[in-house]
Motif scaffolding. Structure first.
Motif, PDB file in Angstrom:
ATOM      1  N   GLU A 196      -8.907  -2.823  -6.765  1.00 10.14           N
ATOM      2  CA  GLU A 196      -9.232  -1.330  -6.427  1.00 10.14           C
ATOM      3  C   GLU A 196      -7.920  -0.397  -6.403  1.00 10.14           C
ATOM      4  OE1 GLU A 196     -11.172  -1.703  -2.598  1.00 10.14           O
ATOM      5  OE2 GLU A 196     -12.781  -2.946  -3.570  1.00 10.14           O
ATOM      6  N   LEU A 197      -6.822  -0.591  -7.336  1.00 10.02           N
ATOM      7  CA  LEU A 197      -5.722   0.076  -7.098  1.00 10.02           C
ATOM      8  C   LEU A 197      -6.086   1.581  -7.057  1.00 10.02           C
ATOM      9  CD1 LEU A 197      -2.623  -0.628  -7.717  1.00 10.02           C
ATOM     10  CD2 LEU A 197      -3.086  -0.116 -10.235  1.00 10.02           C
ATOM     11  N   GLY A 198      -5.179   2.117  -6.148  1.00 14.56           N
ATOM     12  CA  GLY A 198      -5.342   3.614  -5.939  1.00 14.56           C
ATOM     13  C   GLY A 198      -6.528   3.859  -5.166  1.00 14.56           C
ATOM     14  N   ALA A 199      -7.123   2.910  -4.666  1.00 14.23           N
ATOM     15  CA  ALA A 199      -8.398   3.126  -3.789  1.00 14.23           C
ATOM     16  C   ALA A 199      -7.891   3.650  -2.350  1.00 14.23           C
ATOM     17  CB  ALA A 199      -9.439   2.029  -3.700  1.00 14.23           C
ATOM     18  N   LEU A 200      -8.850   4.362  -1.660  1.00 16.81           N
ATOM     19  CA  LEU A 200      -8.503   4.716  -0.368  1.00 16.81           C
ATOM     20  C   LEU A 200      -8.599   3.564   0.541  1.00 16.81           C
ATOM     21  CD1 LEU A 200      -7.528   7.046   1.826  1.00 16.81           C
ATOM     22  CD2 LEU A 200     -10.097   7.623   2.063  1.00 16.81           C
ATOM     23  N   VAL A 201      -7.569   3.205   1.380  1.00 16.29           N
ATOM     24  CA  VAL A 201      -7.526   2.174   2.213  1.00 16.29           C
ATOM     25  C   VAL A 201      -8.047   2.905   3.649  1.00 16.29           C
ATOM     26  CG1 VAL A 201      -6.299   0.303   3.400  1.00 16.29           C
ATOM     27  CG2 VAL A 201      -5.976   0.658   1.074  1.00 16.29           C
ATOM     28  N   GLN A 202      -7.260   3.908   3.925  1.00 15.52           N
ATOM     29  CA  GLN A 202      -7.534   4.395   5.237  1.00 15.52           C
ATOM     30  C   GLN A 202      -6.826   5.752   5.279  1.00 15.52           C
ATOM     31  OE1 GLN A 202      -5.810   2.083   8.538  1.00 15.52           O
ATOM     32  NE2 GLN A 202      -5.791   3.884  10.108  1.00 15.52           N
ATOM     33  N   THR A 203      -7.398   6.767   6.088  1.00 13.05           N
ATOM     34  CA  THR A 203      -7.146   8.065   6.384  1.00 13.05           C
ATOM     35  C   THR A 203      -6.616   8.160   7.667  1.00 13.05           C
ATOM     36  OG1 THR A 203      -8.248   8.999   4.736  1.00 13.05           O
ATOM     37  CG2 THR A 203      -7.286  10.473   6.273  1.00 13.05           C
TER      38      THR A 203
ATOM     39  N   ASP B  36      -3.775  17.906   6.476  1.00 11.72           N
ATOM     40  CA  ASP B  36      -3.230  17.621   7.730  1.00 11.72           C
ATOM     41  C   ASP B  36      -3.834  15.972   8.004  1.00 11.72           C
ATOM     42  OD1 ASP B  36      -2.260  19.964   8.616  1.00 11.72           O
ATOM     43  OD2 ASP B  36      -4.205  20.562   9.453  1.00 11.72           O
ATOM     44  N   ARG B  37      -3.304  14.995   6.756  1.00 15.34           N
ATOM     45  CA  ARG B  37      -3.599  13.825   6.968  1.00 15.34           C
ATOM     46  C   ARG B  37      -2.436  13.039   6.098  1.00 15.34           C
ATOM     47  NH1 ARG B  37      -7.470  15.172   2.369  1.00 15.34           N
ATOM     48  NH2 ARG B  37      -6.919  13.867   0.843  1.00 15.34           N
ATOM     49  N   ILE B  38      -2.655  11.876   6.449  1.00 14.13           N
ATOM     50  CA  ILE B  38      -1.787  10.826   5.604  1.00 14.13           C
ATOM     51  C   ILE B  38      -2.886   9.897   4.995  1.00 14.13           C
ATOM     52  CG2 ILE B  38      -0.212   9.004   5.642  1.00 14.13           C
ATOM     53  CD1 ILE B  38       1.040  10.251   8.310  1.00 14.13           C
ATOM     54  N   ASP B  39      -3.209   9.621   3.773  1.00 11.54           N
ATOM     55  CA  ASP B  39      -3.998   8.699   3.075  1.00 11.54           C
ATOM     56  C   ASP B  39      -3.147   7.507   2.695  1.00 11.54           C
ATOM     57  OD1 ASP B  39      -5.922  10.417   2.960  1.00 11.54           O
ATOM     58  OD2 ASP B  39      -5.875  11.024   0.998  1.00 11.54           O
ATOM     59  N   ILE B  40      -3.626   6.318   2.787  1.00 16.45           N
ATOM     60  CA  ILE B  40      -3.229   4.994   2.508  1.00 16.45           C
ATOM     61  C   ILE B  40      -4.168   4.562   1.377  1.00 16.45           C
ATOM     62  CG2 ILE B  40      -2.392   2.794   3.371  1.00 16.45           C
ATOM     63  CD1 ILE B  40      -2.110   4.065   6.272  1.00 16.45           C
TER      64      ILE B  40
ATOM     65  N   ALA C  89       7.031  12.319  13.597  1.00 19.12           N
ATOM     66  CA  ALA C  89       6.244  11.630  14.324  1.00 19.12           C
ATOM     67  C   ALA C  89       6.530   9.972  13.510  1.00 19.12           C
ATOM     68  CB  ALA C  89       4.787  11.603  13.819  1.00 19.12           C
ATOM     69  N   ARG C  90       6.341   8.990  14.369  1.00 16.23           N
ATOM     70  CA  ARG C  90       6.773   7.684  13.883  1.00 16.23           C
ATOM     71  C   ARG C  90       5.494   6.795  13.951  1.00 16.23           C
ATOM     72  NH1 ARG C  90      10.865   3.414  16.877  1.00 16.23           N
ATOM     73  NH2 ARG C  90       9.083   3.564  18.407  1.00 16.23           N
ATOM     74  N   TYR C  91       4.894   6.237  12.891  1.00 14.35           N
ATOM     75  CA  TYR C  91       3.888   5.270  13.062  1.00 14.35           C
ATOM     76  C   TYR C  91       4.092   3.830  12.906  1.00 14.35           C
ATOM     77  CZ  TYR C  91       1.123   9.616  12.615  1.00 14.35           C
ATOM     78  OH  TYR C  91       0.563  11.022  12.728  1.00 14.35           O
ATOM     79  N   ASP C  92       3.451   3.112  13.436  1.00 17.48           N
ATOM     80  CA  ASP C  92       3.504   1.677  13.311  1.00 17.48           C
ATOM     81  C   ASP C  92       3.048   1.256  12.077  1.00 17.48           C
ATOM     82  OD1 ASP C  92       2.289  -1.242  13.705  1.00 17.48           O
ATOM     83  OD2 ASP C  92       3.702  -1.173  15.598  1.00 17.48           O
ATOM     84  N   ALA C  93       3.411   0.619  11.380  1.00 14.73           N
ATOM     85  CA  ALA C  93       2.990   0.065   9.879  1.00 14.73           C
ATOM     86  C   ALA C  93       1.923  -0.658  10.067  1.00 14.73           C
ATOM     87  CB  ALA C  93       3.931  -0.413   9.201  1.00 14.73           C
ATOM     88  N   ALA C  94       1.663  -1.542  11.036  1.00 16.48           N
ATOM     89  CA  ALA C  94       0.599  -2.565  11.088  1.00 16.48           C
ATOM     90  C   ALA C  94      -0.329  -2.077  11.656  1.00 16.48           C
ATOM     91  CB  ALA C  94       1.204  -3.737  11.995  1.00 16.48           C
ATOM     92  N   THR C  95      -0.394  -1.417  12.814  1.00 16.77           N
ATOM     93  CA  THR C  95      -1.516  -0.690  13.268  1.00 16.77           C
ATOM     94  C   THR C  95      -2.017   0.678  13.020  1.00 16.77           C
ATOM     95  OG1 THR C  95      -0.286   0.202  15.255  1.00 16.77           O
ATOM     96  CG2 THR C  95      -0.948  -2.018  15.357  1.00 16.77           C
ATOM     97  N   LYS C  96      -1.063   1.518  12.158  1.00 18.72           N
ATOM     98  CA  LYS C  96      -1.228   2.715  11.612  1.00 18.72           C
ATOM     99  C   LYS C  96      -1.324   3.786  13.070  1.00 18.72           C
ATOM    100  CE  LYS C  96      -2.079   0.906   7.713  1.00 18.72           C
ATOM    101  NZ  LYS C  96      -1.697  -0.477   7.876  1.00 18.72           N
ATOM    102  N   ALA C  97      -0.811   3.343  14.090  1.00 16.88           N
ATOM    103  CA  ALA C  97      -0.894   4.159  15.333  1.00 16.88           C
ATOM    104  C   ALA C  97       0.410   4.960  15.333  1.00 16.88           C
ATOM    105  CB  ALA C  97      -1.129   3.114  16.584  1.00 16.88           C
TER     106      ALA C  97
ATOM    107  N   ASP D  25       0.691  -1.355   0.054  1.00 17.71           N
ATOM    108  CA  ASP D  25      -0.029   0.107  -0.188  1.00 17.71           C
ATOM    109  C   ASP D  25       0.878   1.209   0.157  1.00 17.71           C
ATOM    110  OD1 ASP D  25      -2.305  -1.603  -0.127  1.00 17.71           O
ATOM    111  OD2 ASP D  25      -2.600  -1.415   2.135  1.00 17.71           O
ATOM    112  N   ILE D  26       0.195   2.196  -0.588  1.00 18.82           N
ATOM    113  CA  ILE D  26       1.038   3.438  -0.796  1.00 18.82           C
ATOM    114  C   ILE D  26       0.736   4.560   0.357  1.00 18.82           C
ATOM    115  CG2 ILE D  26       1.500   5.440  -2.454  1.00 18.82           C
ATOM    116  CD1 ILE D  26       2.405   2.647  -3.062  1.00 18.82           C
ATOM    117  N   TRP D  27       1.433   5.098   0.989  1.00 12.48           N
ATOM    118  CA  TRP D  27       1.174   6.241   2.281  1.00 12.48           C
ATOM    119  C   TRP D  27       1.518   7.523   1.432  1.00 12.48           C
ATOM    120  CZ3 TRP D  27       1.621   4.998   7.659  1.00 12.48           C
ATOM    121  CH2 TRP D  27       1.353   3.748   8.171  1.00 12.48           C
TER     122      TRP D  27
END
Length: 189
Positions: free
Chosen positions: A118-125, A107-111, A157-165, A98-100
């Motif tokens: 569904e190439l290029g579709a939004l997975v999570q914000t 003020d967001r990161i789109d994944i 900021a550092r984000y956990d790649a698995a949990t996105k936290a 997935d692409i972050w």
């Protein structure tokens, strides 16, 4: 003519040409000789990434608020409409493919989905605090963490790649560009 140097360093190379019945002509140049790097490559934030396993090139263009992916086999270009008007600045690929994408003005990161139907579709914000202004993003070599420079708030900021936290956040004076050493021990801001 080929030559293999036995050690690293700056070396002088002289080439001499002699034509029949003429005075020899020579040129000298200096070359830098280095061993081939065989370790884990460092990573840096970028507006262009290459997904070799899926044959795609992903780009963001802050100048016109757009993002695209290009099929490297057919050169077909697909616009990522989701990124319009969000001022996308940087992108990075996680271990799932997935692409972050950092979106400075929103003020967001789109994944985004990096492969499949569904190439290029939004997975999570990932919503950030107002005024954070995320600029660059880079994963550590193990792809377990994403580092994001928050230009507006003066943090990284550092984000956990698995949990996105968000795991940590450190104050840095006006962070923008990011790079991570090949061993993952050092973050360069």
């Amino acid at each position: 003519i080929t030559h293999t140097f036995s050690s690293e360093g700056r070396k002088s190379v002289v080439a001499q040409v002699r034509q029949s019945g003429r005075i020899p002509t020579s040129r000298t140049t200096t070359v830098t000789v280095m061993d081939v790097f065989t370790g884990v490559q460092p990573a840096k934030a970028s507006q262009i990434i290459v997904d070799e396993s899926n044959g795609r090139v992903w780009t963001v263009n802050p100048d016109n608020n757009s993002g695209t992916f290009i099929n490297s086999q057919t050169n077909a270009i697909t616009e990522i409409e989701l990124l319009e008007r969000s001022d996308p600045r940087s992108l990075a690929q996680d271990s799932n493919g997935d692409i972050w994408v950092t979106c400075l003005d929103d003020d967001r990161i789109d994944i985004l989905r990096g492969d499949g139907s569904e190439l290029g579709a939004l997975v999570q914000t990932i919503r950030l605090e107002p005024g954070s202004r995320p600029h660059d993003i880079v994963f550590n070599p193990a792809q377990t963490y994403a580092y994001v420079s928050l230009k507006g708030s003066g943090n990284v900021a550092r984000y956990d790649a698995a949990t996105k936290a968000r795991v940590t956040m450190d104050a840095v004076d006006t962070p923008t560009a990011l790079a991570v050493s090949g061993n993952g021990n050092d973050l360069y801001v």
